[in-house]
Design an enzyme around this catalytic site. Structure first.
Site, PDB file in Angstrom:
ATOM      1  N   ILE A 132       0.910  -1.146   0.000  1.00  0.00           N
ATOM      2  CA  ILE A 132       0.000   0.000   0.000  1.00  0.00           C
ATOM      3  C   ILE A 132       0.948   1.194   0.000  1.00  0.00           C
ATOM      4  CG2 ILE A 132      -1.815   1.257   1.212  1.00  0.00           C
ATOM      5  CD1 ILE A 132      -2.676  -1.403   2.487  1.00  0.00           C
ATOM      6  N   PRO A 133       1.143   1.818  -1.168  1.00  0.00           N
ATOM      7  CA  PRO A 133       2.284   2.710  -1.379  1.00  0.00           C
ATOM      8  C   PRO A 133       2.145   4.125  -0.810  1.00  0.00           C
ATOM      9  CG  PRO A 133       0.992   2.578  -3.371  1.00  0.00           C
ATOM     10  CD  PRO A 133       0.351   1.633  -2.389  1.00  0.00           C
ATOM     11  N   CYS A 134       2.231   4.230   0.500  1.00  0.00           N
ATOM     12  CA  CYS A 134       2.145   5.550   1.128  1.00  0.00           C
ATOM     13  C   CYS A 134       3.323   6.440   0.744  1.00  0.00           C
ATOM     14  CB  CYS A 134       2.011   5.419   2.646  1.00  0.00           C
ATOM     15  SG  CYS A 134       3.221   4.353   3.409  1.00  0.00           S
ATOM     16  N   HIS A 135       4.427   5.843   0.305  1.00  0.00           N
ATOM     17  CA  HIS A 135       5.583   6.641  -0.123  1.00  0.00           C
ATOM     18  C   HIS A 135       5.278   7.433  -1.400  1.00  0.00           C
ATOM     19  CE1 HIS A 135       5.991   2.830  -2.293  1.00  0.00           C
ATOM     20  NE2 HIS A 135       6.648   3.502  -3.215  1.00  0.00           N
ATOM     21  N   ARG A 136       4.208   7.088  -2.097  1.00  0.00           N
ATOM     22  CA  ARG A 136       3.835   7.800  -3.325  1.00  0.00           C
ATOM     23  C   ARG A 136       2.921   8.989  -3.055  1.00  0.00           C
ATOM     24  NH1 ARG A 136       2.451   2.221  -6.374  1.00  0.00           N
ATOM     25  NH2 ARG A 136       4.587   1.425  -6.461  1.00  0.00           N
TER      26      ARG A 136
END
Length: 177
Positions: A132-136
């Protein structure tokens, strides 16, 4: 019972958690909110979901977008789940702002406006990092704030994905560093 597994990534050790069937957690060791949804009683065990996640991580850290997602069990409030579902839609190498997520969520709920700050809280408490790409997720002005794994990792992950870093920057100061 909950189970854990460790993965050695190029950016540091990662702890995975599972209920036995689905992934419930993925954290860089020592990150903010590390193991926040993991039961006190858990054991390390080899599981098929960990094998799938290791394969996903191997592909991801080779600089390619995985073409599958391991089974996920998001242990969170309905609001956080809704935010995390939107994050799952952010393509590899792309970014989305907190405001864009808030606007999409407001539209889904049929309301005029949603708080970007509330979205930020949900993004920050994401317990299944990377997949779940919270870094994006970035600030409207391109600020790379709010990554529980550390801003340095956020920058490296986005660079590894080939994201356009021209409009993005690490803020000099702030509470989200």
């Amino acid at each position: 019972m909950e189970y854990t597994h460790h993965y050695d990534s190029p950016l540091g050790s990662i702890t995975l958690a599972s209920s036995g069937e689905a992934l419930t957690g993925l954290w860089f060791d020592g990150q903010k909110y590390f193991e926040d949804c993991l039961a006190d009683e858990h054991e390390e065990k080899a599981l098929p979901v960990f094998e799938q996640t290791d394969r996903w991580l191997d592909i991801y850290f080779s600089g390619r977008a995985p073409d599958f997602t391991p089974p996920l069990n998001m242990k969170a409030t309905e609001f956080r789940k809704a935010v995390w579902e939107i994050m799952l839609s952010i393509p590899f190498g792309q970014t989305m702002t907190y405001g864009e997520i808030a606007a999409r969520l407001a539209k889904q709920k049929g309301i005029e406006k949603m708080s970007a700050q509330a979205v930020g809280g949900a993004v920050g408490h994401n317990s299944i990092s990377l997949i779940i790409p919270c870094h994006r997720v970035v600030g409207t002005n391109g600020s790379l704030t709010g990554y529980a794994g550390g801003i340095d990792k956020k920058v490296k992950l986005l660079e590894m994905e080939g994201a356009d870093m021209n409009r993005l920057f690490v803020p000099g100061k702030g509470t989200a560093l």
